[in-house]
Design an enzyme around this catalytic site. Structure first.
Site, PDB file in Angstrom:
ATOM      1  N   ASP A 212       2.993   4.265   2.591  1.00  0.00           N
ATOM      2  CA  ASP A 212       3.159   3.556   1.314  1.00  0.00           C
ATOM      3  C   ASP A 212       4.561   3.699   0.727  1.00  0.00           C
ATOM      4  O   ASP A 212       4.757   3.529  -0.484  1.00  0.00           O
ATOM      5  CB  ASP A 212       2.116   4.027   0.282  1.00  0.00           C
ATOM      6  CG  ASP A 212       0.696   3.716   0.727  1.00  0.00           C
ATOM      7  OD1 ASP A 212       0.506   2.696   1.406  1.00  0.00           O
ATOM      8  OD2 ASP A 212      -0.219   4.492   0.398  1.00  0.00           O
TER       9      ASP A 212
ATOM     10  N   GLY B 270     -13.045  -7.723   3.848  1.00  0.00           N
ATOM     11  CA  GLY B 270     -12.157  -8.836   4.173  1.00  0.00           C
ATOM     12  C   GLY B 270     -11.912  -9.809   3.040  1.00  0.00           C
ATOM     13  O   GLY B 270     -11.596 -10.974   3.284  1.00  0.00           O
ATOM     14  N   SER B 271     -12.011  -9.353   1.792  1.00  0.00           N
ATOM     15  CA  SER B 271     -11.764 -10.272   0.673  1.00  0.00           C
ATOM     16  C   SER B 271     -10.304 -10.718   0.642  1.00  0.00           C
ATOM     17  O   SER B 271     -10.008 -11.867   0.286  1.00  0.00           O
ATOM     18  CB  SER B 271     -12.159  -9.628  -0.659  1.00  0.00           C
ATOM     19  OG  SER B 271     -11.374  -8.486  -0.931  1.00  0.00           O
ATOM     20  N   ASN B 272      -9.401  -9.830   1.020  1.00  0.00           N
ATOM     21  CA  ASN B 272      -7.988 -10.226   1.081  1.00  0.00           C
ATOM     22  C   ASN B 272      -7.720 -11.129   2.281  1.00  0.00           C
ATOM     23  O   ASN B 272      -6.876 -12.026   2.215  1.00  0.00           O
ATOM     24  CB  ASN B 272      -7.097  -8.983   1.123  1.00  0.00           C
ATOM     25  CG  ASN B 272      -7.061  -8.267  -0.212  1.00  0.00           C
ATOM     26  OD1 ASN B 272      -6.619  -8.818  -1.209  1.00  0.00           O
ATOM     27  ND2 ASN B 272      -7.551  -7.045  -0.245  1.00  0.00           N
TER      28      ASN B 272
ATOM     29  N   ILE C 246      -3.815   4.928   9.080  1.00  0.00           N
ATOM     30  CA  ILE C 246      -2.359   5.034   9.075  1.00  0.00           C
ATOM     31  C   ILE C 246      -1.814   4.554  10.422  1.00  0.00           C
ATOM     32  O   ILE C 246      -2.332   4.910  11.479  1.00  0.00           O
ATOM     33  CB  ILE C 246      -1.927   6.491   8.817  1.00  0.00           C
ATOM     34  CG1 ILE C 246      -2.319   6.908   7.393  1.00  0.00           C
ATOM     35  CG2 ILE C 246      -0.423   6.659   9.030  1.00  0.00           C
ATOM     36  CD1 ILE C 246      -2.112   8.387   7.110  1.00  0.00           C
TER      37      ILE C 246
ATOM     38  N   LEU D 173      -7.546   0.610   6.821  1.00  0.00           N
ATOM     39  CA  LEU D 173      -7.635   1.941   6.232  1.00  0.00           C
ATOM     40  C   LEU D 173      -7.046   3.060   7.087  1.00  0.00           C
ATOM     41  O   LEU D 173      -7.090   4.222   6.691  1.00  0.00           O
ATOM     42  CB  LEU D 173      -9.105   2.269   5.921  1.00  0.00           C
ATOM     43  CG  LEU D 173      -9.775   1.342   4.904  1.00  0.00           C
ATOM     44  CD1 LEU D 173     -11.228   1.756   4.691  1.00  0.00           C
ATOM     45  CD2 LEU D 173      -9.014   1.354   3.575  1.00  0.00           C
TER      46      LEU D 173
ATOM     47  N   HIS E 268      -1.191  -2.293  -1.029  1.00  0.00           N
ATOM     48  CA  HIS E 268      -1.535  -0.989  -1.615  1.00  0.00           C
ATOM     49  C   HIS E 268      -1.855  -1.184  -3.092  1.00  0.00           C
ATOM     50  O   HIS E 268      -1.043  -1.770  -3.826  1.00  0.00           O
ATOM     51  CB  HIS E 268      -0.368  -0.013  -1.452  1.00  0.00           C
ATOM     52  CG  HIS E 268      -0.662   1.365  -1.964  1.00  0.00           C
ATOM     53  ND1 HIS E 268      -1.739   2.106  -1.526  1.00  0.00           N
ATOM     54  CD2 HIS E 268      -0.031   2.142  -2.889  1.00  0.00           C
ATOM     55  CE1 HIS E 268      -1.750   3.275  -2.152  1.00  0.00           C
ATOM     56  NE2 HIS E 268      -0.725   3.318  -2.974  1.00  0.00           N
TER      57      HIS E 268
ATOM     58  N   ASN F 228       1.765  -4.269   4.234  1.00  0.00           N
ATOM     59  CA  ASN F 228       0.556  -3.565   3.811  1.00  0.00           C
ATOM     60  C   ASN F 228       0.312  -3.785   2.327  1.00  0.00           C
ATOM     61  O   ASN F 228       1.245  -3.787   1.523  1.00  0.00           O
ATOM     62  CB  ASN F 228       0.677  -2.064   4.082  1.00  0.00           C
ATOM     63  CG  ASN F 228      -0.572  -1.310   3.649  1.00  0.00           C
ATOM     64  OD1 ASN F 228      -1.674  -1.622   4.089  1.00  0.00           O
ATOM     65  ND2 ASN F 228      -0.415  -0.329   2.771  1.00  0.00           N
TER      66      ASN F 228
END
Length: 214
Positions: free
Chosen positions: A167, A12-14, A107, A105, A125, A123
């Site tokens: 992506d 969860g750093s983002n 889809i 992580l 990437h 998302n």
């Protein structure tokens, strides 16, 4: 109020970057993370959310596919569809204005996306558009390609809209990073990517919310 739902799978750093940005008003004056949904009950991101009084939920794929043989593709597809349907219900309960996949992580397939057509889904990437799509090893692959070819490589990260093609959605924010052979370790490059991701995810969230309120 602009309602943000964040999907996570790990540390969860983002998510933390988004939480910090919200506190500083960088997502917009009325933007709030209303829910964090994790695909893993062990994700440290759940602790980050709880520490900031953000409601959390866990929606793991494992209970749906447990006991189904990998060879039984029809049964696994049915289980996956049920998982996505339940995940969509959890998200829709929050009435989100935007959904952010911040280290999610899994889809997101058609069962989920068809129910969220009116909500932008973003998302993160760790590669540039068209590079290393659909892999969780994009950072290492870019670094190794640079070392193997022994010439500078432009890599980086992006935040893009989520569509069924993994992506392949339209990029919203792109951060380019130059890799020089032999100049840094994989771990050092990985940290540079993560630093860029924390900036990109905040910029993209702010950008899409501003577009929604035009």
């Amino acid at each position: 109020m602009a309602r943000i739902v964040v999907l996570i799978s790990g540390s969860g750093s983002n998510l933390q970057a988004l939480i910090d940005a919200q506190k500083q008003g960088q997502l917009g004056e009325d933007a709030h993370i209303v829910s964090v949904i994790s695909s893993s009950k062990k994700a440290y991101g759940l602790t980050r959310a709880a520490d900031n009084n953000i409601p959390t939920k866990v929606c793991s794929l494992y209970p749906y596919t447990k006991g189904i043989a990998k060879e039984d593709k029809a049964a696994r597809a049915k289980a996956r569809s049920q998982f996505e349907n339940d995940l969509a219900k959890l998200v829709l309960e929050e009435k989100p204005d935007v959904i952010i996949c911040a280290g999610w992580l899994l889809i997101l397939g058609s069962t989920f996306l068809s129910q969220l057509q009116s909500v932008p889904i973003l998302n993160l990437h760790p590669a540039l558009p068209g590079c290393f799509d659909g892999t969780t090893h994009a950072i290492e692959m870019a670094w190794r390609k640079c070392q193997d070819e022994n010439k500078p490589l432009t890599a980086g990260c992006m935040v893009h809209y989520v569509i069924e093609e993994v992506d392949k959605g339209e990029p919203l924010v792109v951060k380019k990073l130059e890799i020089i052979p032999g100049e840094e370790t994989l771990e050092q490059y990985e940290q540079r990517v993560h630093d860029a991701e924390h900036i990109a995810i905040v910029e993209a969230t702010y950008k899409v919310l501003q577009q929604l309120h035009k």
